[in-house]
Design an enzyme around this catalytic site. Structure first.
Site, short mmCIF file in Angstrom:
data_model
loop_
_atom_site.label_atom_id
_atom_site.label_comp_id
_atom_site.label_asym_id
_atom_site.label_seq_id
_atom_site.Cartn_x
_atom_site.Cartn_y
_atom_site.Cartn_z
N TYR A 86 0.85 -1.17 -0.02
CA TYR A 86 0.04 0.04 0.06
C TYR A 86 1.06 1.16 -0.08
CZ TYR A 86 0.58 -0.74 5.06
OH TYR A 86 1.31 -0.78 6.29
N HIS A 137 6.15 0.23 1.60
CA HIS A 137 5.80 1.00 0.52
C HIS A 137 6.80 0.87 -0.54
CE1 HIS A 137 3.48 2.55 3.84
NE2 HIS A 137 4.58 2.81 4.44
#
Ligand SMILES: *[C@@H]1O[C@H](CO)[C@@H](O)[C@H](O)[C@H]1NC(C)=O
Ligand SMILES: *[C@@H]1O[C@H](CO)[C@@H](O)[C@H](O)[C@H]1NC(C)=O
Ligand SMILES: *[C@@H]1O[C@H](CO)[C@@H](O)[C@H](O)[C@H]1NC(C)=O
Ligand SMILES: *[C@@H]1O[C@H](CO)[C@@H](O)[C@H](O)[C@H]1NC(C)=O
Length: 302
Positions: free
Chosen positions: A230, A278
């Site tokens: 994400y 990330h």
């Protein structure tokens, strides 16, 4: 927020500046050209004007004008977006529970957080990341000059005013990164699980906005093409600013010129820490592309 008063003040300062330079007659053509000229004037990378060339198709393929960035009391959340959101940090509870928790939030905080609208409110936003490249940058005054100043997580100003400025109108956080914020700053919550929303109910903030789960999904899918698990908060704030502001300036993103990814107020021993779950390099490329296509002004620091 004395937003309009500040803008008027800023307008006057700008006008004065332009008159002194004796070129105001060329510039006050339309708001847009005025804006861009101002930026080419303060951003040395833009002197040729070439950085203003926009690739509409690259941008338009990604930017969804009709997305709802923030939760309001009458929000709509699709099953699909909720299921994507749940997987980020393994939330097990159901949509009914999610809705019940958000309703508690709207009993405490305004149902419709006041957000600027691009093209209507004409606001400028500085998004200030936490990179060590801010150290010695002297960006403080320039950052404070924006209508809104977004900071992230623990990014502090005290002791670093010269480089990072003093104002914070919005602070993007999740509970684990929480710090005390003063009573004139909006807390922009990026919820990763229902517990984050419950935490908000117990917090003592005055102003709160909660980012819509579908917006987080949109950043991941449209802007990062699904890379990583994400997006980072920083990346999501950049896209949020694109949706709320007419002009976006980015400060404190990326490494410094030695490739050092530390925060400006502390040294990270683990060089890899900046990416975590990330997709760090994909996010950084996205930022560089936004700058190349004239959608943000990117200040790369030291
Ligand atoms: C603009 O972006 C599109 C889609 O990403 C790409 O195919 C095209 O080559 C780009 N054009 C220019 C001039 O950069
Ligand atoms: C949602 O979870 C609650 C418990 O938190 C449960 O009582 C309820 O039946 C569940 N609803 C659905 C539609 O599964
Ligand atoms: C906000 O805090 C300042 C000092 O920290 C205080 O003087 C002021 O009254 C507070 N305003 C509100 C609305 O609570
Ligand atoms: C990053 O910069 C800080 C502060 O200048 C320094 O103390 C640290 O050693 C550097 N870290 C790396 C991994 O180079």
């Amino acid at each position: 927020m004395n937003f309009f008063r500040y803008r008027t003040f800023k307008g006057k300062v700008l006008l004065l500046l332009l008159c002194i330079m004796g070129i105001s007659t060329f510039w006050v053509v339309s708001e847009t050209s005025f804006k861009y000229n101002f930026h080419s004037f303060i951003n040395t990378e833009c002197v040729s004007g070439s950085c203003l060339v926009q690739n509409q198709s690259w941008f338009n393929q990604r930017f969804q004008n009709d997305i709802t960035p923030l939760l309001t009391s009458n929000y709509i959340l699709s099953e699909e977006a909720f299921n994507w959101w749940k997987r980020m940090q393994g939330e097990r509870r159901n949509m009914t529970f999610f809705k019940k928790t958000t309703q508690e939030i709207f009993e405490m905080f305004p149902a419709f957080p006041p957000v600027p609208k691009p093209g209507v409110d004409g606001c400028t936003c500085a998004v200030v990341g936490n990179s060590i490249n801010l150290k010695g940058s002297h960006y403080g005054k320039l950052i404070d000059f924006h209508d809104f100043v977004f900071r992230m997580n623990r990014g502090k100003t005290q002791g670093f005013e010269e480089d990072v400025g003093t104002r914070t109108t919005h602070r993007a956080m999740y509970p684990e990164s929480a710090m005390n914020i003063d009573n004139s700053t909006y807390l922009v919550l990026f919820p990763f699980k229902i517990w984050d929303l419950q935490w908000l109910v117990k917090s003592v903030c005055s102003f709160v906005m909660v980012v819509h789960p579908a917006f987080m999904k949109y950043v991941h899918e449209s802007w990062l093409e699904g890379a990583g698990r994400y997006p980072s908060t920083g990346c999501m704030v950049v896209i949020l600013a694109l949706h709320l502001c007419d002009e976006v300036s980015l400060f404190g993103f990326g490494a410094d010129s030695d490739g050092n990814w530390s925060h400006y107020w502390e040294t990270l021993m683990n060089k890899r820490l900046h990416t975590g779950p990330h997709p760090g390099s994909v996010e950084y490329d996205m930022i560089l592309k936004l700058a190349k296509h004239g959608r943000v002004d990117f200040y790369s620091g030291r």
